[in-house]
Design a protein around this motif. Structure first.
Motif, short mmCIF file in Angstrom:
data_model
loop_
_atom_site.label_atom_id
_atom_site.label_comp_id
_atom_site.label_asym_id
_atom_site.label_seq_id
_atom_site.Cartn_x
_atom_site.Cartn_y
_atom_site.Cartn_z
N ASP A 258 61.00 -3.19 44.98
CA ASP A 258 59.94 -3.92 44.28
C ASP A 258 59.50 -5.05 45.20
OD1 ASP A 258 58.29 -4.54 41.94
OD2 ASP A 258 59.40 -6.42 41.99
N ASP B 35 63.12 0.90 40.31
CA ASP B 35 62.14 0.62 41.36
C ASP B 35 62.96 0.43 42.64
OD1 ASP B 35 60.15 -0.15 43.05
OD2 ASP B 35 59.15 -1.45 41.59
N TRP C 298 59.33 0.31 35.48
CA TRP C 298 60.36 0.09 36.52
C TRP C 298 60.27 -1.32 37.13
CZ3 TRP C 298 57.01 4.40 36.79
CH2 TRP C 298 55.81 4.15 37.47
N ASP C 299 59.10 -1.98 37.00
CA ASP C 299 58.97 -3.36 37.52
C ASP C 299 59.79 -4.34 36.67
OD1 ASP C 299 56.97 -2.80 39.52
OD2 ASP C 299 55.47 -2.71 37.94
N GLU D 50 59.81 4.93 40.27
CA GLU D 50 58.42 4.70 40.67
C GLU D 50 57.88 5.81 41.56
OE1 GLU D 50 57.31 1.02 42.72
OE2 GLU D 50 55.24 1.65 42.44
CA CA Z 1 57.31 -2.54 41.58
#
Ligand code: CA
Ligand code: IPD
Ligand code: CA
Length: 264
Positions: A89, A86, A212-213, A68
């Protein structure tokens, strides 16, 4: 690739990163914003991403990384082995609550999800999955999801998508939150995916998530029996931001067909 060995390597790397994050609470954290005033980033997000990238480049020089914070590679195709990372997150939770955030990591080969991890750092809960081997929480296998109905379901949805917005017609969304048993919003897409995998929440949706989430949590949720897709019902591309839904397999199609009306 020896995926079992890689799995052991990644778990230890994630725990080490989690230790750095916990330690950061004893230091002054620098907070700034990115695309908008509420899109937060800290020096810790950047440091943790750099920590992973240094290790991956040292130990797996032929793998590519999409991170990210932008320290990884410029990924335009899914060829080869790609790590989707990530580092934190739920940065807003990290900053405001010092809990309810996670490290999210998915490892794919030619677009196929092989290893998925979501580490709830403060709870010390590591969710993991390997393709076709099931989903685990702290190395204990999560049971397969049982069938449910909309009326019995808890739906993970952020209030932004119930208020008028430019992505989705909010009238059917109001209908959904009225019909279902309850709603929840936790502020970390990766953790919300693990809630679906563990059967604590029956679906989670968002109009705007990045690779990436979801890359790590998607593998975990899939191994527990959930289905994920974009709001148009196709596989997420993992190349750009898009709509996203993950749900218990028994309600995924109904959610899309009855309650999601995307705006053009
Ligand atoms: Ca995220
Ligand atoms: C965010 C979180 C949040 C989701 C946002 C994401 P970040 O990630 O997952 O729950 O609603 O769309 O961007 O910025 O904290 O890594
Ligand atoms: Ca982040």
């Amino acid at each position: 690739m020896n995926w079992g060995a890689l799995d052991r390597y990644v778990k230890s790397l994630i725990k080490e990163a989690g230790h750095h994050i916990k330690h950061s609470f004893f230091t002054e954290i620098e907070i700034s914003s990115k695309s908008s005033a509420n899109d937060l980033v800290t020096n810790i997000d950047r440091e943790i991403e750099q920590f992973f990238i240094e290790r991956i480049r040292r130990d797996f020089p032929d793998h590519r990384i999409m991170g990210e914070e932008g320290f990884g590679d410029d990924i335009r195709s899914l060829d080869g082995i790609i790590w989707f990372l990530d580092p934190i997150d739920g940065t807003m939770n990290f900053v405001h609550q010092k809990r309810n955030f996670a490290i999210s990591l998915g490892i794919y080969i030619d677009g196929i999800g092989m290893l998925g991890y979501v580490y709830d750092v403060m709870a010390d809960d590591l969710y993991s999955a390997m393709k076709d081997e099931g989903a685990f929480l702290n190395d204990i296998r999560l049971p397969n999801l049982k069938e449910t109905t909309i009326e019995q379901a808890i739906i993970g949805v952020n209030a932004s998508w119930i208020a008028p917005n430019r992505y989705v017609d909010n009238a059917p969304m109001i209908d959904l939150v009225t019909k279902c048993r309850g709603t929840r919003s936790y502020g970390s897409a990766a953790l919300e995916l693990t809630h679906v995998a563990a059967g604590r929440v029956d679906a989670y949706m968002s109009m705007r998530l990045s690779p990436w989430d979801v890359a790590g949590g998607m593998i975990i949720a899939h191994e527990a029996g959930a289905i994920s897709s974009t709001m148009s019902g196709v596989r997420p591309s993992l190349l750009h931001q898009e709509t996203f839904i993950v749900a218990n397999a028994s309600i995924h199609t109904q959610l899309l067909e009855e309650f999601i009306v995307l705006k053009k």
